[in-house]
Scaffold this motif. Structure first.
Motif, PDB file in Angstrom:
ATOM      1  N   ASN A 250       0.787  -0.668  -0.075  1.00 36.91           N
ATOM      2  CA  ASN A 250       0.252  -0.030  -0.007  1.00 36.91           C
ATOM      3  C   ASN A 250       0.167   1.727   0.182  1.00 36.91           C
ATOM      4  OD1 ASN A 250      -1.534   2.673   1.113  1.00 36.91           O
ATOM      5  ND2 ASN A 250      -3.376   0.938   1.471  1.00 36.91           N
ATOM      6  N   THR A 251       0.738   1.610  -0.830  1.00 33.02           N
ATOM      7  CA  THR A 251       1.435   3.066  -1.359  1.00 33.02           C
ATOM      8  C   THR A 251       1.883   4.378  -0.147  1.00 33.02           C
ATOM      9  OG1 THR A 251       0.426   3.430  -3.631  1.00 33.02           O
ATOM     10  CG2 THR A 251       2.130   1.880  -3.367  1.00 33.02           C
ATOM     11  N   THR A 252       0.325   4.283   0.262  1.00 26.76           N
ATOM     12  CA  THR A 252      -0.359   5.403   0.973  1.00 26.76           C
ATOM     13  C   THR A 252      -0.002   4.870   2.440  1.00 26.76           C
ATOM     14  OG1 THR A 252      -2.509   5.576  -0.455  1.00 26.76           O
ATOM     15  CG2 THR A 252      -1.789   6.738   1.491  1.00 26.76           C
ATOM     16  N   THR A 253       0.148   3.814   3.121  1.00 24.73           N
ATOM     17  CA  THR A 253       0.626   3.113   4.234  1.00 24.73           C
ATOM     18  C   THR A 253       1.386   3.109   4.146  1.00 24.73           C
ATOM     19  OG1 THR A 253      -0.492   1.159   4.320  1.00 24.73           O
ATOM     20  CG2 THR A 253      -1.808   3.168   4.602  1.00 24.73           C
ATOM     21  N   ASN A 254       2.402   2.242   3.703  1.00 24.38           N
ATOM     22  CA  ASN A 254       3.622   1.976   3.194  1.00 24.38           C
ATOM     23  C   ASN A 254       3.457   0.670   4.192  1.00 24.38           C
ATOM     24  OD1 ASN A 254       5.237   3.701   1.851  1.00 24.38           O
ATOM     25  ND2 ASN A 254       5.452   5.023   3.929  1.00 24.38           N
ATOM     26  N   GLY A 255       2.132   0.272   3.842  1.00 23.90           N
ATOM     27  CA  GLY A 255       1.818  -1.137   4.538  1.00 23.90           C
ATOM     28  C   GLY A 255       1.810  -1.976   3.504  1.00 23.90           C
ATOM     29  N   GLY A 256       1.592  -3.816   3.857  1.00 20.15           N
ATOM     30  CA  GLY A 256       1.749  -4.280   2.876  1.00 20.15           C
ATOM     31  C   GLY A 256       0.916  -5.471   3.799  1.00 20.15           C
ATOM     32  N   THR A 257       0.154  -6.021   2.605  1.00 18.47           N
ATOM     33  CA  THR A 257      -1.039  -7.722   3.217  1.00 18.47           C
ATOM     34  C   THR A 257      -0.105  -8.460   2.040  1.00 18.47           C
ATOM     35  OG1 THR A 257      -2.831  -6.006   4.598  1.00 18.47           O
ATOM     36  CG2 THR A 257      -3.295  -7.855   3.984  1.00 18.47           C
ATOM     37  N   TYR A 258       0.363  -9.278   2.804  1.00 20.08           N
ATOM     38  CA  TYR A 258       0.638 -10.184   1.212  1.00 20.08           C
ATOM     39  C   TYR A 258      -0.027 -11.545   1.902  1.00 20.08           C
ATOM     40  CZ  TYR A 258       4.808  -6.695   0.875  1.00 20.08           C
ATOM     41  OH  TYR A 258       4.722  -5.790   1.039  1.00 20.08           O
ATOM     42  N   THR A 259       0.048 -12.053   0.300  1.00 19.63           N
ATOM     43  CA  THR A 259      -0.849 -13.930   0.894  1.00 19.63           C
ATOM     44  C   THR A 259       0.358 -14.494   1.123  1.00 19.63           C
ATOM     45  OG1 THR A 259       0.099 -14.091  -1.742  1.00 19.63           O
ATOM     46  CG2 THR A 259      -1.851 -12.960  -1.288  1.00 19.63           C
ATOM     47  N   PRO A 260      -0.053 -16.395   1.761  1.00 17.31           N
ATOM     48  CA  PRO A 260       1.596 -16.834   1.990  1.00 17.31           C
ATOM     49  C   PRO A 260       2.333 -17.384   1.002  1.00 17.31           C
ATOM     50  CG  PRO A 260      -1.009 -17.175   3.455  1.00 17.31           C
ATOM     51  CD  PRO A 260      -1.630 -16.388   2.627  1.00 17.31           C
ATOM     52  N   ALA A 261       1.501 -17.025   0.095  1.00 19.59           N
ATOM     53  CA  ALA A 261       2.118 -17.688  -1.225  1.00 19.59           C
ATOM     54  C   ALA A 261       3.726 -16.710  -1.945  1.00 19.59           C
ATOM     55  CB  ALA A 261       1.653 -17.940  -2.244  1.00 19.59           C
ATOM     56  N   PHE A 262       2.980 -15.483  -1.698  1.00 19.24           N
ATOM     57  CA  PHE A 262       4.040 -14.498  -1.980  1.00 19.24           C
ATOM     58  C   PHE A 262       5.554 -14.398  -0.666  1.00 19.24           C
ATOM     59  CE2 PHE A 262       5.657 -10.075  -1.438  1.00 19.24           C
ATOM     60  CZ  PHE A 262       6.945  -9.728  -2.958  1.00 19.24           C
ATOM     61  N   VAL A 263       5.224 -13.774   0.496  1.00 18.02           N
ATOM     62  CA  VAL A 263       5.841 -14.421   1.501  1.00 18.02           C
ATOM     63  C   VAL A 263       6.328 -15.954   1.765  1.00 18.02           C
ATOM     64  CG1 VAL A 263       5.701 -14.987   4.310  1.00 18.02           C
ATOM     65  CG2 VAL A 263       3.561 -13.470   3.149  1.00 18.02           C
ATOM     66  N   LYS A 264       6.082 -16.855   1.349  1.00 20.97           N
ATOM     67  CA  LYS A 264       6.716 -17.570   0.804  1.00 20.97           C
ATOM     68  C   LYS A 264       8.361 -17.568  -0.189  1.00 20.97           C
ATOM     69  CE  LYS A 264       6.600 -22.873  -0.048  1.00 20.97           C
ATOM     70  NZ  LYS A 264       5.678 -24.242   0.042  1.00 20.97           N
ATOM     71  N   ARG A 265       7.591 -17.020  -1.190  1.00 25.52           N
ATOM     72  CA  ARG A 265       8.524 -17.020  -2.796  1.00 25.52           C
ATOM     73  C   ARG A 265       9.955 -15.506  -2.051  1.00 25.52           C
ATOM     74  NH1 ARG A 265       4.028 -16.398  -5.418  1.00 25.52           N
ATOM     75  NH2 ARG A 265       4.130 -13.675  -5.982  1.00 25.52           N
ATOM     76  N   PHE A 266       9.017 -14.380  -1.751  1.00 23.83           N
ATOM     77  CA  PHE A 266       9.968 -13.703  -1.536  1.00 23.83           C
ATOM     78  C   PHE A 266      10.956 -14.199  -0.682  1.00 23.83           C
ATOM     79  CE2 PHE A 266      11.803 -10.014   1.095  1.00 23.83           C
ATOM     80  CZ  PHE A 266      11.534  -9.532  -0.109  1.00 23.83           C
ATOM     81  N   LEU A 267      10.786 -15.399   0.237  1.00 19.13           N
ATOM     82  CA  LEU A 267      11.465 -15.421   1.663  1.00 19.13           C
ATOM     83  C   LEU A 267      12.426 -16.431   1.300  1.00 19.13           C
ATOM     84  CD1 LEU A 267       9.294 -15.600   5.415  1.00 19.13           C
ATOM     85  CD2 LEU A 267      11.071 -13.721   4.355  1.00 19.13           C
TER      86      LEU A 267
END
Length: 510
Positions: A250-267
């Motif tokens: 979220n570019t307004t809040t600088n927050g993120g709500t990431y899916t479990p799939a994205f978290v796994k892939r990113f890490l």
């Protein structure tokens, strides 16, 4: 009072009552009778002046001594050294607040906390700041009188919370404590022999490890072999971009709500990129040792530059918003701990952070996220290994090989305070975390790994990393905020509560 009985009392509700909301500065008074103090500048270091050695403080780069006037409370014989690894702490708030509660406090800067000298040193490890801490301890014991110092406590905040356990581990166990075979490279032990031991350790929102911090900042979205290379903002793999709206940012809040799939892939990609860089640096070091014939070369003159390694930390954006107890990354403790609440009560409970999101796309998508290091700096202080499946959840992080980094706080705490061959004595340890920040679970892991027979872990409600009231947290949660200068919001005067607890802990032991 015995240590055992004191620990039992820690769970009892105190008589200190703070108003629930909008406390004035006078209403949020300390439960302790605050003492007038004197502040003495012991020495200063500039580009042209250095009088610290002449003042009895060799290897110090600026120091102030804070003392209560008259020693009315009878605690001035206890000295506290406050030193940070890379920032100046001679004016840190705790220097004043602990002196007001009766203690003698020496706030001393090392070479990387002094602007005039920090650029002239290569910060490759905590061993470079150890001489500053040793000098401060010796000064307190040998140069302070009326009353003389009989006990010395070392205090570390943030990165200082990684420095001070490193110091005490080496002081108690010798240089071999940071030359373990599990480490990526051994520490340089030139200044690590016959160090004076402290009588206690206080950690305040302690950093788990500088190397771990850098590891978790690594941006796996950068296409390293792109042409042209090194364009942080455009040469990116969209499937790994934690600053992408499509992936939940979220570019307004600088927050993120990431899916479990994205978290796994990113890490997974973050771990791979870190491992690739580690192997590159080790290969360069081996090449230098082979070409020079010096098996002890450390890569001090080998440049090692990294693209995008200061801002892509997933949990900072994914704070869970107003639902920290059920969502987000690394927000909650696993076990119940004492919470220093805004109303003066001290329940023992599971604690979750109240922090707002703090994603950093503004830096992460610019060249400001690049690092220009040397091989020694990178291997000695700026990385860590994994030892399995690297993952992050609401209340845990796994897959980190903490033993591989000399700056690992939890590993160093394993070597502090347990002395079975010395009358089974111990070095008392206090860890205080701030629930307006994101070190709750990390400080819990440090507490769990500490071997001190007298260890305490508490969490301050609604305080930012530096210890003061988190008004941004109050806004996020829809809680009352300060009504004007000199007032407090829902969480109240958090730093006073923290300082009072530290004084209680000290009073019961020294």
């Amino acid at each position: 009072m015995s240590h055992k009985n004191y620990r039992r009392l820690l769970g009892v509700v105190t008589t200190l009552l703070l108003s629930l909301t909008r406390l004035s500065a006078s209403e949020a008074a300390s439960e302790f009778p605050l003492q007038p103090i004197t502040t003495t500048v012991l020495c200063t270091v500039t580009a042209t002046t250095n009088n610290c050695a002449a003042a009895g403080l060799p290897n110090v780069y600026g120091a102030k001594l804070y003392r209560p006037v008259g020693d009315v409370l009878g605690h001035a014989h206890v000295g506290i050294d406050i030193t940070h690894d890379t920032s100046s702490y001679i004016n840190f708030m705790a220097c004043t607040t602990l002196a007001q509660r009766g203690y003698t406090v020496l706030c001393a800067d090392g070479p990387f906390g002094n602007a005039a000298f920090s650029g002239q040193f290569a910060y490759y490890g905590n061993e470079q700041i150890v001489p500053t801490v040793a000098s401060a301890i010796n000064y307190l014991r040998n140069n302070v009188t009326a009353p003389a110092i009989t006990k010395v406590i070392i205090f570390g905040h943030s990165g200082g919370g990684s420095l001070q356990p490193f110091y005490e581990n080496v002081a108690e166990n010798g240089p071999s404590a940071c030359q373990r075979p599990e480490q990526i490279i051994p520490c340089v032990d030139t200044n690590l022999h016959n160090l004076p031991k402290a009588d206690g350790v206080i950690l305040f929102d302690a950093h788990p490890s500088v190397g771990f911090g850098q590891f978790t900042y690594m941006d796996p979205a950068i296409i390293v072999n792109a042409n042209p290379p090194g364009n942080v903002s455009t040469n990116r793999d969209p499937s790994l971009d934690n600053f992408s709206v499509a992936n939940g940012y979220n570019t307004t809040t600088n927050g993120g709500t990431y899916t479990p799939a994205f978290v796994k892939r990113f890490l997974a990609a973050q771990a791979i990129r870190n491992e690739d860089l580690l192997n590159q640096a080790l290969a360069l070091l081996q090449q230098e040792r082979a070409s020079t014939g010096n098996p002890n070369a450390m890569g001090d003159d080998i440049p090692f530059n990294i693209i995008g390694d200061t801002s892509a930390r997933l949990w900072q954006a994914d704070s869970g918003g107003a639902n920290q107890s059920t969502s987000g990354l690394l927000n909650c403790t696993q076990e119940a701990h004492m919470l220093l609440k805004h109303d003066g009560t001290r329940p023992v409970q599971l604690v979750c952070s109240v922090r707002p999101p703090s994603g950093d796309a503004a830096t992460g998508l610019t060249n400001a996220s690049n690092l220009n290091l040397t091989v020694h700096i990178y291997l000695g202080q700026r990385t860590i290994r994994t030892n399995g499946r690297y993952s992050q959840t609401l209340n845990d992080i796994t897959g980190i090989d903490w033993e591989s980094a000399a700056s690992s706080t939890l590993v160093n705490l394993r070597g502090v305070g347990n002395h079975p061959n010395d009358g089974n004595t111990t070095t008392p340890l206090l860890i205080v975390a701030n629930s307006g920040h994101y070190f709750l679970r990390f400080d819990e892991i440090e507490y769990d790994n500490a071997t001190s027979l007298d260890k305490t872990y508490v969490i301050e409600e609604g305080s930012v990393h530096g210890g003061t009231e988190c008004t941004a947290c109050e806004a996020l949660l829809g809680l009352p905020q300060p009504s004007g200068p000199g007032t407090f919001g829902y969480f109240g005067d958090t730093f006073t509560r923290t300082s009072d607890f530290m004084a209680e802990w000290l009073n019961a032991r020294y």
